[in-house]
Design a protein around this motif. Structure first.
Motif, short mmCIF file in Angstrom:
data_model
loop_
_atom_site.label_atom_id
_atom_site.label_comp_id
_atom_site.label_asym_id
_atom_site.label_seq_id
_atom_site.Cartn_x
_atom_site.Cartn_y
_atom_site.Cartn_z
N SER A 38 -8.86 6.30 2.02
CA SER A 38 -7.68 6.42 2.89
C SER A 38 -7.68 7.78 3.60
N LEU A 55 -8.26 4.64 -8.30
CA LEU A 55 -7.28 5.41 -7.52
C LEU A 55 -8.00 6.46 -6.67
N PRO A 94 -3.07 10.93 -6.38
CA PRO A 94 -3.46 10.93 -4.98
C PRO A 94 -2.44 11.63 -4.10
N GLN A 95 -2.94 12.31 -3.09
CA GLN A 95 -2.07 12.99 -2.14
C GLN A 95 -1.65 12.02 -1.05
N PRO A 96 -0.52 12.29 -0.41
CA PRO A 96 -0.09 11.38 0.64
C PRO A 96 -1.12 11.26 1.75
N ALA A 97 -1.24 10.06 2.25
CA ALA A 97 -2.10 9.83 3.40
C ALA A 97 -1.21 9.45 4.57
N ARG A 122 0.85 -1.20 0.00
CA ARG A 122 0.00 0.00 0.00
C ARG A 122 0.88 1.25 0.00
N GLN A 142 -9.90 4.62 -3.75
CA GLN A 142 -9.01 4.12 -2.69
C GLN A 142 -8.37 5.27 -1.91
N ASN A 143 -7.93 6.28 -2.66
CA ASN A 143 -7.27 7.42 -2.00
C ASN A 143 -8.24 8.17 -1.10
N LEU A 197 0.72 5.51 -0.68
CA LEU A 197 -0.17 6.68 -0.81
C LEU A 197 -1.64 6.28 -0.65
N GLY A 198 -1.89 5.32 0.22
CA GLY A 198 -3.26 4.91 0.48
C GLY A 198 -3.83 3.95 -0.55
N ILE A 199 -3.00 3.53 -1.52
CA ILE A 199 -3.49 2.66 -2.59
C ILE A 199 -2.92 1.25 -2.42
#
Lengths: 208, 289
Positions: free
Chosen positions: B270, B263, B42-45, A172, B266-267, A174-176
């Motif tokens: 998150s 994407l 996607p931005q960092p989580a 996983r 999911q992002n 970046l949340g993916i």
């Protein structure tokens, strides 16, 4: 009648609670110890594989594909990933095509790795924790640090315990979740071709 | 008396004109703001130990597990129209946004681009802080406040992320996430013209964030181009940071529409969970021998 049976009910309940409590107290250290040792081994495994992956990602581009495929062959749960990626079409993959399909997935993932490697090529991996989803399904959390000062990247590794060791089932970033992402894409290809798994194989061979 | 009537009419006219201008600006800002979330990678989580429990209504289209997982992602009842809109947005991105981002990258050296990105992130603090508080997450609210003061004072107005270097990691919150935490369902997947991938919940959240952001009102009386400058700068800065990732995604994807939709979903999940993994939502690993 109800009043006379109530005290008995309470005492039975207390007895059960007491037994459960004693069992919990006696068994918890053992369970915790087993889980801790499993987690420690999983964390050690990710630390080691993570270092190898970072090394390949920051190495020469010419060798990257072969080196990464070699790592995949040793550390990726490729059969599980491959079958998982077919989603509801998994039964449509002919047995005679399985090994070819798994090999194509290795090549496909290695191709993606080369494309994304420059962005994720950190210089250090730090393990930040782990959790067992089940005895065979463990998630290890890590942070990838960059020499450039870029903010650290959170990466989670989903491990499949197989035999005496571990294999990586999903990662996983970046949340993916990458295997979940791959499954969505593979299923879409098959679905748009009326359930024909051959269309996916054609895409993976580069003819899509 | 007559003059008074004329004045009143004039005031009404000005008020209507003002409102119309504001609404048009709001819509324009909304378009650009959502474009950032749709086109950009996607931005960092940020993973955290705390796990947020999200109660979804029965029949929710967001969470499932097992073999049918891929069928239960974000519901897409308007796929035909969405694909057309996606193609239009993608063309705009390739013809306008990406080239502008490339020019921006060529003209400004990396430290300056990084400084601008940090400044814009610091300026978005009010929205994040308000939503931290609305979600009852005082620990993250504290982080947001500390980051803002450290970066504003020691980081030269937010140009340098000294707080991040000191271990106060950046996070973002928005009202769409707050609605999700409150249990509001996302609704179906939609790709609106220029707005890109979103859900009704996300769009409503964006609109509320724009209205609640002090910068919207501070810049309400300046010219349209000036009031939209921060949003445009944010869009270009974010697109610049995502050039390589999006190029790689486009090249490697068998179906770019599905890839971006997945994407995005999911992002977004998150982000809503503050990066935490909801283990029960994970599909099982198949038993393969």
């Amino acid at each position: 009648m109800a009043q006379s049976s109530h005290p008995n009910f309470i005492s039975r309940r207390r007895l059960l609670q007491g037994t459960a409590l004693v069992s919990a107290i006696l068994l918890t250290p053992l369970a915790a110890s087993t889980e801790a040792s499993a987690s420690a081994a999983a964390e050690q495994y990710v630390s080691s594989v993570g270092k190898s992956i970072l090394s390949v990602a920051s190495g020469s581009k010419g060798q990257m594909s072969s080196q990464f495929r070699s790592l995949m062959a040793r550390h990726a749960a490729i059969s599980a990933i491959g079958i998982f990626s077919l989603g509801k079409y998994k039964s449509k993959l002919p047995n005679g095509q399985r090994s070819a399909y798994f090999s194509l997935i290795e090549k496909f993932v290695a191709g993606l790795f080369i494309k994304y490697a420059p962005q994720f090529a950190g210089n250090r991996i730090e393990i930040t924790g782990s959790k067992a989803r089940s005895a065979k399904d463990i998630i290890v959390s890590s942070k990838v640090h960059f020499a450039s000062g870029k903010a650290p990247l959170d990466v989670q590794w989903r491990l499949l315990k197989a035999g005496g060791g571990y294999k990586i089932f999903d990662v996983r970033v970046l949340g993916i979740w990458l295997a979940i992402q791959q499954r969505t894409e593979f299923v879409s290809v098959i679905k748009r071709n009326n359930g024909d798994v051959g269309a996916l194989l054609k895409f993976l061979r580069g003819g899509g | 008396m007559g003059a008074g009537l004329i004045d009143t009419a004039g005031i009404h006219k000005n008020a209507i004109a003002s409102t119309t201008t504001f609404v048009s600006r709001l819509l324009a800002a909304l378009c650009i703001a959502v474009l950032v979330t749709s086109v950009v990678a996607p931005q960092p989580a940020y993973a955290e130990d705390d796990r947020r429990i999200i109660i979804l209504p029965a029949g929710s289209d967001e969470v499932d597990a097992g073999d049918d997982y891929e069928e239960s992602g974000l519901r897409d009842p308007f796929e035909g129209v969405n694909r057309v809109m996606f193609a239009v947005n993608d063309a705009v991105d390739q013809v306008v946004l990406r080239p502008v981002a490339l020019v921006y990258r060529t003209v400004l050296p990396r430290p300056l681009r990084k400084g601008l990105a940090n400044f814009l992130a610091n300026a978005s603090t009010p929205v994040t802080l308000a939503n931290d508080i609305l979600q009852g997450d005082m620990k993250r609210a504290e982080t947001t406040v500390v980051r803002f003061f450290l970066n504003s004072v020691a980081g030269f107005g937010g140009l340098h992320d000294v707080a991040g270097e000191a271990g106060w990691e950046r996070h973002t919150e928005d009202f769409g996430q707050t609605l999700a935490v409150y249990g509001v369902p996302s609704g179906p997947y939609i790709v609106a013209p220029l707005l890109g991938p979103a859900t009704p919940r996300h769009l409503v959240g964006r609109a509320v964030d724009i209205l609640a952001n002090p910068w919207t009102w501070i810049l309400a009386d300046v010219s349209l181009i000036e009031s939209l400058s921060p949003t445009m700068a944010e869009t270009i800065s974010a697109r610049d940071e995502a050039i390589e990732a999006l190029d790689a995604t486009r090249e490697g994807s068998p179906d770019y529409y599905v890839t971006i939709k997945s994407l995005y979903h999911q992002n977004r999940e998150s982000e809503i969970n503050n990066g935490a993994i909801i283990e029960d939502d994970l599909p099982d690993i198949p038993d393969v021998r």
